[in-house]
Design an enzyme around this catalytic site. Structure first.
Site, PDB file in Angstrom:
ATOM      1  N   SER A  41      36.285  37.415  27.356  1.00 49.61           N
ATOM      2  CA  SER A  41      36.690  37.416  28.764  1.00 49.61           C
ATOM      3  C   SER A  41      36.319  36.130  29.505  1.00 49.61           C
ATOM      4  O   SER A  41      36.608  36.003  30.691  1.00 49.61           O
ATOM      5  CB  SER A  41      36.060  38.612  29.485  1.00 49.61           C
ATOM      6  OG  SER A  41      34.655  38.528  29.416  1.00 49.61           O
ATOM      7  N   THR A  90      33.830  38.536  33.794  1.00 47.84           N
ATOM      8  CA  THR A  90      33.627  37.186  34.331  1.00 47.84           C
ATOM      9  C   THR A  90      32.160  36.832  34.195  1.00 47.84           C
ATOM     10  O   THR A  90      31.326  37.729  34.200  1.00 47.84           O
ATOM     11  CB  THR A  90      33.969  37.207  35.842  1.00 47.84           C
ATOM     12  OG1 THR A  90      35.305  37.650  35.991  1.00 47.84           O
ATOM     13  CG2 THR A  90      33.774  35.869  36.503  1.00 47.84           C
ATOM     14  N   THR A 116      36.194  32.510  34.001  1.00 48.60           N
ATOM     15  CA  THR A 116      36.776  33.668  33.310  1.00 48.60           C
ATOM     16  C   THR A 116      38.099  33.296  32.633  1.00 48.60           C
ATOM     17  O   THR A 116      38.750  32.317  33.020  1.00 48.60           O
ATOM     18  CB  THR A 116      37.046  34.810  34.324  1.00 48.60           C
ATOM     19  OG1 THR A 116      37.448  35.979  33.617  1.00 48.60           O
ATOM     20  CG2 THR A 116      38.125  34.455  35.316  1.00 48.60           C
ATOM     21  N   ARG A 154      49.396  34.685  36.352  1.00 49.49           N
ATOM     22  CA  ARG A 154      48.450  35.426  37.210  1.00 49.49           C
ATOM     23  C   ARG A 154      47.120  34.662  37.333  1.00 49.49           C
ATOM     24  O   ARG A 154      46.575  34.138  36.368  1.00 49.49           O
ATOM     25  CB  ARG A 154      48.197  36.812  36.606  1.00 49.49           C
ATOM     26  CG  ARG A 154      47.245  37.703  37.422  1.00 49.49           C
ATOM     27  CD  ARG A 154      45.803  37.638  36.934  1.00 49.49           C
ATOM     28  NE  ARG A 154      44.948  38.613  37.614  1.00 49.49           N
ATOM     29  CZ  ARG A 154      43.629  38.663  37.481  1.00 49.49           C
ATOM     30  NH1 ARG A 154      43.011  37.807  36.706  1.00 49.49           N
ATOM     31  NH2 ARG A 154      42.924  39.566  38.138  1.00 49.49           N
ATOM     32  N   VAL A 155      46.609  34.610  38.553  1.00 48.70           N
ATOM     33  CA  VAL A 155      45.295  34.031  38.824  1.00 48.70           C
ATOM     34  C   VAL A 155      44.472  35.088  39.546  1.00 48.70           C
ATOM     35  O   VAL A 155      44.957  35.747  40.467  1.00 48.70           O
ATOM     36  CB  VAL A 155      45.426  32.753  39.692  1.00 48.70           C
ATOM     37  CG1 VAL A 155      44.068  32.285  40.184  1.00 48.70           C
ATOM     38  CG2 VAL A 155      46.116  31.643  38.905  1.00 48.70           C
ATOM     39  N   GLY A 156      43.234  35.260  39.128  1.00 51.73           N
ATOM     40  CA  GLY A 156      42.367  36.271  39.744  1.00 51.73           C
ATOM     41  C   GLY A 156      41.492  35.695  40.838  1.00 51.73           C
ATOM     42  O   GLY A 156      41.786  34.645  41.423  1.00 51.73           O
ATOM     43  N   ASP A 157      40.394  36.385  41.107  1.00 53.22           N
ATOM     44  CA  ASP A 157      39.483  35.970  42.176  1.00 53.22           C
ATOM     45  C   ASP A 157      38.568  34.811  41.769  1.00 53.22           C
ATOM     46  O   ASP A 157      38.079  34.069  42.625  1.00 53.22           O
ATOM     47  CB  ASP A 157      38.590  37.145  42.586  1.00 53.22           C
ATOM     48  CG  ASP A 157      37.731  37.630  41.423  1.00 53.22           C
ATOM     49  OD1 ASP A 157      38.320  37.949  40.360  1.00 53.22           O
ATOM     50  OD2 ASP A 157      36.493  37.665  41.547  1.00 53.22           O
ATOM     51  N   THR A 174      32.592  40.076  40.336  1.00 56.42           N
ATOM     52  CA  THR A 174      33.225  40.319  39.055  1.00 56.42           C
ATOM     53  C   THR A 174      34.001  41.630  39.191  1.00 56.42           C
ATOM     54  O   THR A 174      33.719  42.434  40.066  1.00 56.42           O
ATOM     55  CB  THR A 174      32.177  40.374  37.917  1.00 56.42           C
ATOM     56  OG1 THR A 174      32.806  40.757  36.704  1.00 56.42           O
ATOM     57  CG2 THR A 174      31.065  41.346  38.223  1.00 56.42           C
ATOM     58  N   GLY A 175      34.978  41.787  38.339  1.00 53.54           N
ATOM     59  CA  GLY A 175      35.793  42.999  38.436  1.00 53.54           C
ATOM     60  C   GLY A 175      37.243  42.658  38.677  1.00 53.54           C
ATOM     61  O   GLY A 175      37.686  41.534  38.422  1.00 53.54           O
ATOM     62  N   GLY A 190      40.141  41.282  40.069  1.00 56.52           N
ATOM     63  CA  GLY A 190      40.258  40.168  40.998  1.00 56.52           C
ATOM     64  C   GLY A 190      41.166  40.422  42.180  1.00 56.52           C
ATOM     65  O   GLY A 190      40.893  39.963  43.297  1.00 56.52           O
TER      66      GLY A 190
HETATM   67  N1  GLY Z   1      37.414  38.925  38.069  1.00 56.33           N
HETATM   68  C1  GLY Z   1      38.184  38.233  37.126  1.00 56.33           C
HETATM   69  C2  GLY Z   1      39.625  38.410  37.297  1.00 56.33           C
HETATM   70  O1  GLY Z   1      40.087  39.362  37.910  1.00 56.33           O
HETATM   71  O2  GLY Z   1      40.354  37.608  36.748  1.00 56.33           O
END
Ligand code: GLY
Length: 329
Positions: free
Chosen positions: A84, A189, A207, A217-220, A240-241, A243
């Protein structure tokens, strides 16, 4: 070293006198709050233990938090067994391992890369964006070009074993969108925040994101204010979690702002989780976790579901700490 552990709210009267009650929050399970003097480094999930050791090599010698967090999370990025974070990560639906990372220092300088493919240490590229450019964020091909031009090590992804797993997944999941199960066996993450001997904060977050996500796709994690936020007057927070849910409430910025207004790190993380819970009708599998330190060296953490823990290293301690949580899986 003066340190307090607060075990199980409601059972420790002293803790109650120090922590404001939080309206509307359901508290189930253990909630830990820690306090440390001197340098501190905390990071998400069990992989944080090894990462913290590397960060500590910097912090224990009086080094700067920004150097500590970069060195720390590089350990996790370098771990090819980690599915991850870094180049051992799982790909998107189209078979591309795309990496997200950001870094922020005590002067609110920050750098970020997103949707970056084929580069071994996205966190160091993020730091170079911060230090060498006028920008905060580079993405995709532009981030890759910048990384190559600045001599960052390339890497071939996905790893053969990860590619095989993805090919198997594709056979079974032609039209399905797999929702990640984010728990301690399948953490997502590494977010690391640190305070150095001068009381200055920095943080790093990196991450490979949601396994089998849509391409693009891009997360937080690379979003300043979502996956990470530092305000040196107040403290630091990381997330974390899932995003998407963390971005919706500008999670880490929210936690730091709440601390500015007098919330303890634990209360601030709990309130951020509570906002996420309020804003989502379906909480199935929606794990989000926050981790924060304030200027006084108080540390707190809270998540939607049980199972989230973080690694802590101070002058006197090195351990995993269970976060508080709102509900059981
Ligand atoms: N927290 C990592 C993501 O959602 O990509």
């Amino acid at each position: 070293m003066k340190r307090r552990n607060f075990f199980k709210f409601g059972l420790v009267a002293g803790a109650l006198s120090l922590v404001k009650p939080l309206k509307g929050a359901t508290l189930i399970g253990q909630s830990f709050e820690e306090k440390a003097n001197g340098p501190i480094v905390v990071s998400t999930w069990i992989h944080g233990m090894e990462a913290n050791k590397a960060a500590w090599e910097v912090l224990s010698k009086g080094g700067k938090a920004i150097d500590a967090v970069e060195k720390g999370v590089r350990v996790t990025e370098n771990d090819l067994t980690n599915r991850s974070v870094g180049i051992g990560g799982r790909p998107d639906r189209d078979g591309h391992v795309t990496l997200d990372a950001c870094i922020m220092d005590e002067r609110s300088r920050c750098g970020s890369v997103a949707f970056l493919e084929g580069i071994k240490h996205p966190i160091s590229v993020a730091r170079a964006v911060m230090e060498k450019t006028q920008h905060v964020m580079l993405v995709g091909g532009g981030a890759h070009k910048f990384a190559v031009e600045n001599g960052f090590e390339a890497a071939k992804t996905p790893l053969p074993e990860v590619k095989k797993e993805w090919q198997e997944w594709k056979k079974e999941n032609k039209d399905l969108f797999k929702k990640p199960e984010i728990n301690h066996e399948n953490h997502d993450t590494i977010g690391m925040i640190a305070m150095d001997v001068n009381g200055d904060f920095s943080g790093a977050c990196t991450t490979s994101g949601w396994a089998y996500k849509l391409h693009g796709r891009v997360g937080d994690s690379p979003i300043i204010g979502a996956g990470l936020f530092i305000d040196n007057e107040v403290g630091a927070a990381t997330a974390t979690g899932l995003g998407e849910a963390i971005i919706r409430i500008a999670g880490s910025h929210t936690v730091v702002e709440l601390m500015r207004h007098g919330y303890s790190p634990l209360e601030a993380c709990k309130e951020a989780v509570n906002r996420i819970i309020k804003k989502h009708d379906d909480l199935t599998g929606l794990q989000c976790c926050f981790l924060a330190i304030d200027k006084q060296g108080n540390i707190g953490s809270y998540s939607v579901y049980n199972g989230f823990n973080y690694a802590l290293k101070t002058n006197s301690e090195e351990k995993m700490v269970d976060a508080g949580f709102n509900r059981n899986w």
